[in-house]
Motif scaffolding. Structure first.
Motif, mmCIF file in Angstrom:
data_model
loop_
_atom_site.group_PDB
_atom_site.id
_atom_site.type_symbol
_atom_site.label_atom_id
_atom_site.label_comp_id
_atom_site.label_asym_id
_atom_site.label_seq_id
_atom_site.Cartn_x
_atom_site.Cartn_y
_atom_site.Cartn_z
ATOM 1 N N LEU A 55 0.817 -1.214 0.000
ATOM 2 C CA LEU A 55 0.000 0.000 0.000
ATOM 3 C C LEU A 55 0.850 1.263 0.000
ATOM 4 N N CYS A 56 0.435 2.238 -0.822
ATOM 5 C CA CYS A 56 1.141 3.523 -0.868
ATOM 6 C C CYS A 56 0.772 4.347 0.358
ATOM 7 N N LEU A 57 1.779 4.720 1.128
ATOM 8 C CA LEU A 57 1.529 5.447 2.379
ATOM 9 C C LEU A 57 1.207 6.923 2.150
ATOM 10 N N THR B 159 9.887 1.115 -4.764
ATOM 11 C CA THR B 159 8.682 1.938 -4.781
ATOM 12 C C THR B 159 8.918 3.200 -3.936
ATOM 13 N N CYS B 160 8.097 4.169 -4.081
ATOM 14 C CA CYS B 160 6.835 4.257 -4.811
ATOM 15 C C CYS B 160 6.910 5.478 -5.738
ATOM 16 N N PHE B 161 6.472 5.266 -6.976
ATOM 17 C CA PHE B 161 6.550 6.333 -7.977
ATOM 18 C C PHE B 161 5.153 6.689 -8.484
ATOM 19 N N CYS B 162 4.143 6.536 -7.625
ATOM 20 C CA CYS B 162 2.754 6.798 -8.027
ATOM 21 C C CYS B 162 2.469 8.303 -8.082
ATOM 22 N N GLU B 163 1.263 8.632 -8.530
ATOM 23 C CA GLU B 163 0.892 10.046 -8.693
ATOM 24 C C GLU B 163 0.925 10.803 -7.353
ATOM 25 N N HIS B 164 0.563 10.119 -6.270
ATOM 26 C CA HIS B 164 0.546 10.796 -4.966
ATOM 27 C C HIS B 164 1.966 11.096 -4.496
ATOM 28 N N HIS B 165 2.875 10.184 -4.788
ATOM 29 C CA HIS B 165 4.275 10.446 -4.457
ATOM 30 C C HIS B 165 4.845 11.561 -5.342
ATOM 31 N N GLN B 166 4.413 11.564 -6.605
ATOM 32 C CA GLN B 166 4.886 12.633 -7.498
ATOM 33 C C GLN B 166 4.420 14.001 -7.006
HETATM 34 ZN ZN LIG Z 1 2.848 6.239 -3.840
#
Ligand SMILES: [Zn+2]
Length: 498
Positions: free
Chosen positions: A181-183, A236-243
């Motif tokens: 899960l993305c924190l 990880t994590c390279f998702c939109e929320h991390h961006q």
């Molecule tokens: Zn993320």
């Protein structure tokens, strides 16, 4: 009527006040241990109460282990805290003697109340393992009757088939969705807040112990924790929320991804023994100098993880300020100097009432050796393993521990428990309590150290002698021999006598 409800009603409060100032104080602060009183805790999963009976387990824990606090595994999909002995390892001398592989699933072993999960896609997490059983409702009254405290343990371990997980999963370096899960994801943060609030409002527990052993991309790339494989292309994590979080902090997403691709190439070449002309360590350090976004992106992971800790703490205190919140501080904090640098005890002490600091010394030998093996096959590949171990011992302030080849068989010493407990106490500066996690029967490799009762006695005595505010027997009752539990109890009782 639960204590909280009783206090909410005017009549209840008036009755308490009328009894004089002393009862008011004792009622309001009931969850907080008396000053100087040690907390003697143990981690137990639902299956043990199901298999052996609630009263019988509590009897054993009190009589043999001198236990006064139950850390009840309430949420996890992991086998480290929940379930019977993990498959392939011998069962201890109590409980069912067959594997639970057929029914082990994991999830929330209490009864989730939907109103607390409105802001998250993670709505269906109820554990099906034991039918309609609500483990908190079952254990809590029995423990309270004996004057024992009960904390709900929550662990960030999920499975990919939980409804909603795919929507909030991390994205790796190659752009693939993972099972973790993305924190940074708002739904994930809302889930942890909702779960902690639900448990604290729905049950008259003493607080929460929160587990999150996940590492950032730098450590995962290096395989720099004990149980990890080296997975430099799957970080990880390279998702939109991390961006978005990166943008807010002025960290360049494109350069971070490029930096991790370079790091991946370095790691893969190192594993093949392709030595850079300036040597492995110099090449690694040059990567960090030329791509500082590698560190910045790793920091981003830690920031999100610690934000979740702070949010869980705040959520619990909103229910009732007297409720206690503790964090499990993972083993890698003890034997990886790079990880240590990212965890400040002084800072953690501002987010928690107590820290469960892992000082598992028996399995610690095997784990520390694995860490040395992993970093010794990449960043420190030019250094012979034995010398790398010695060097790390100095960095970490370990004493006279076994040689590299003997480390897994020997385990780490009780002196290690003493030193790591003292380091934690010095770090928190009295701002929160320190409860070292003592390893009893944590499964290890075939030839690796298995704790004898004498080992357990020595580890418990060392933690208490170092000045710990108590201890937590770990990881779970369903993997502990009763003789080791009794040895822990004996050490506790002798320490109390002085
Ligand atoms: Zn993320």
């Amino acid at each position: 009527m639960p204590r909280r409800e009783f206090l909410k009603t005017g009549a209840g409060l008036a009755a308490v006040v009328a009894a004089g100032p002393f009862p008011v104080v004792s009622v309001l602060q009931a969850a907080e241990p008396a000053p100087g009183r040690k907390t003697i805790g143990i981690q137990v999963g639902a299956v043990s109460f199901v298999d052996e009976g609630t009263e019988k387990v509590l009897d054993l824990l009190q009589e043999r282990g001198a236990i006064d606090t139950i850390y009840l595994t309430t949420f996890t999909y992991g086998r480290g805290l929940a379930g019977r002995q993990i498959p392939g390892h011998p069962f201890p001398d109590h409980g069912a003697q067959e594997s639970d592989e057929k029914f082990f699933h994991g999830g929330n072993y209490a009864m989730p109340h939907p109103e607390f999960y409105r802001d998250t896609v993670l709505k269906q997490t109820r554990a099906p393992d034991h039918g309609d059983l609500d483990i908190v409702a079952q254990v809590l009254p029995a423990a309270k009757k004996r004057g024992m405290r009960v904390f709900c343990s929550l662990e960030d371990v999920f499975r990919a088939d939980v409804p909603g997980v795919k929507n909030v999963a991390e994205v790796d370096l190659q752009g693939r969705r993972t099972g973790t899960l993305c924190l940074c994801h708002p739904d994930v943060r809302a889930f942890w807040i909702g779960l902690a609030t639900d448990l604290c409002k729905s049950y008259d527990i003493d607080g929460i112990l929160f587990f999150n052993e996940r590492n950032g991309p730098l450590l995962n790339a290096l395989g720099a924790s004990h149980a990890q494989s080296i997975a430099s292309s799957r970080v990880t994590c390279f998702c939109e929320h991390h961006q978005r979080a990166a943008k807010e902090r002025g960290v360049d997403f494109g350069r971070a991804r490029q930096g991790y691709q370079k790091l991946d190439q370095f790691i893969q070449a190192a594993l093949k023994g392709q030595r850079p002309s300036d040597g492995y360590f110099v090449e690694f350090w040059r990567l960090l100098v030329e791509w500082p976004e590698i560190i910045a992106w790793d920091r981003l992971f830690d920031t999100a993880k610690h934000q979740v800790l702070a949010e869980v703490n705040a959520a619990v205190k909103r229910v009732r300020p007297g409720l206690q919140v503790g964090f499990h501080i993972e083993h890698v904090n003890s034997f990886n100097p790079i990880f240590r640098a990212t965890r400040s005890y002084a800072d953690l002490a501002t987010k928690a009432d107590f820290l469960k600091v892992v000082v598992y010394n028996n399995c610690g030998g095997e784990r520390y050796a694995n860490f040395v093996r992993n970093v010794g096959s990449t960043v420190f590949r030019d250094v012979p393993k034995e010398e790398l171990l010695r060097f790390n011992n100095y960095l970490l302030n370990y004493g006279d521990e076994a040689k590299f080849d003997d480390l897994a068989t020997a385990g780490l010493s009780a002196d290690y428990v003493f030193r790591e407990t003292q380091r934690a106490l010095a770090g928190v500066q009295g701002k929160c309590r320190v409860l070292p996690g003592i390893d009893i029967g944590i499964p290890t490799g075939k030839d690796s150290r298995k704790a004898s009762p004498e080992d357990t006695y020595a580890a418990v005595a060392a933690a208490l002698k170092a000045g710990a505010d108590g201890l937590i027997l770990s990881r779970k009752y369903s993997e502990m021999q009763l003789a080791n539990l009794a040895a822990a109890g004996r050490a506790v009782r002798e320490a109390a006598k002085g």
